[in-house]
Design a protein around this motif. Structure first.
Motif, PDB file in Angstrom:
ATOM      1  N   ALA A  39       0.840  -1.228  -0.106  1.00  0.00           N
ATOM      2  CA  ALA A  39       0.195   0.112   0.030  1.00  0.00           C
ATOM      3  C   ALA A  39       0.667   1.326  -0.161  1.00  0.00           C
ATOM      4  CB  ALA A  39      -0.863  -0.072   1.308  1.00  0.00           C
ATOM      5  N   VAL A  40       0.402   2.243  -0.626  1.00  0.00           N
ATOM      6  CA  VAL A  40       1.054   3.593  -0.623  1.00  0.00           C
ATOM      7  C   VAL A  40       0.233   4.678   0.092  1.00  0.00           C
ATOM      8  CG1 VAL A  40       2.186   3.171  -2.744  1.00  0.00           C
ATOM      9  CG2 VAL A  40       0.099   4.076  -3.031  1.00  0.00           C
ATOM     10  N   SER A  41       0.743   5.843   0.393  1.00  0.00           N
ATOM     11  CA  SER A  41       0.296   6.915   1.112  1.00  0.00           C
ATOM     12  C   SER A  41      -0.881   7.827   0.365  1.00  0.00           C
ATOM     13  CB  SER A  41       1.272   7.939   1.329  1.00  0.00           C
ATOM     14  OG  SER A  41       1.919   8.485   0.125  1.00  0.00           O
ATOM     15  N   GLN A  42      -1.140   7.447  -0.882  1.00  0.00           N
ATOM     16  CA  GLN A  42      -2.404   8.138  -1.432  1.00  0.00           C
ATOM     17  C   GLN A  42      -2.968   7.225  -2.523  1.00  0.00           C
ATOM     18  OE1 GLN A  42      -0.090  11.519  -2.747  1.00  0.00           O
ATOM     19  NE2 GLN A  42      -1.073  11.084  -4.745  1.00  0.00           N
ATOM     20  N   SER A  57       3.256   2.677   2.670  1.00  0.00           N
ATOM     21  CA  SER A  57       2.455   3.096   3.756  1.00  0.00           C
ATOM     22  C   SER A  57       3.428   1.959   4.985  1.00  0.00           C
ATOM     23  CB  SER A  57       1.211   2.347   3.769  1.00  0.00           C
ATOM     24  OG  SER A  57       0.469   3.248   2.768  1.00  0.00           O
TER      25      SER A  57
END
Length: 119
Positions: A39-42, A57
């Motif tokens: 997963a990533v921040s946005q 993330s």
């Protein structure tokens, strides 16, 4: 090229392409390209190139022959789809040799090691 084809089709990396052309040493900056950091921040559209500064993330770390380093950035590679980039400084205390294993860890999972030459 060959590296991108291997990344996108899931083929194991060829160490000839993964390892630097010359030895690395403590204090040097290294950029590692990989997949699978999660997963990533946005929210991003996976069908278009990634925008700048989209970080992973999970907590990412890199091991150089057992010496751990925290990346200055770990996230999506700007301008690519599905490719991650890890920017890290080679830590002090890295053993010298031509078979020093480098691996990336996130969320309790560790990549297969790629051997590099260090001095």
């Amino acid at each position: 090229g060959d590296v991108w084809n291997r990344i996108t089709n899931g083929t194991a990396p060829d160490p000839v392409y993964a390892a630097p052309a010359s030895a690395i040493s403590a204090g040097q900056s290294l950029v590692i390209y990989c997949t699978g950091l999660g997963a990533v921040s946005q929210t991003v559209d996976p069908t278009v190139p990634a925008p700048a500064s989209v970080s992973a993330s999970g907590s990412v770390s890199v091991s150089f022959g057992g010496q751990s380093a925290t990346p200055s950035f770990a996230g999506l590679a700007t301008g690519y789809s599905g490719l991650y980039q890890v920017n890290v400084i080679v830590p002090s205390g890295v053993p010298a040799g031509n078979q020093v294993p480098v691996s990336v860890s996130v969320a309790g999972q560790t990549s297969a090691p790629i051997n590099v030459t260090t001095h």
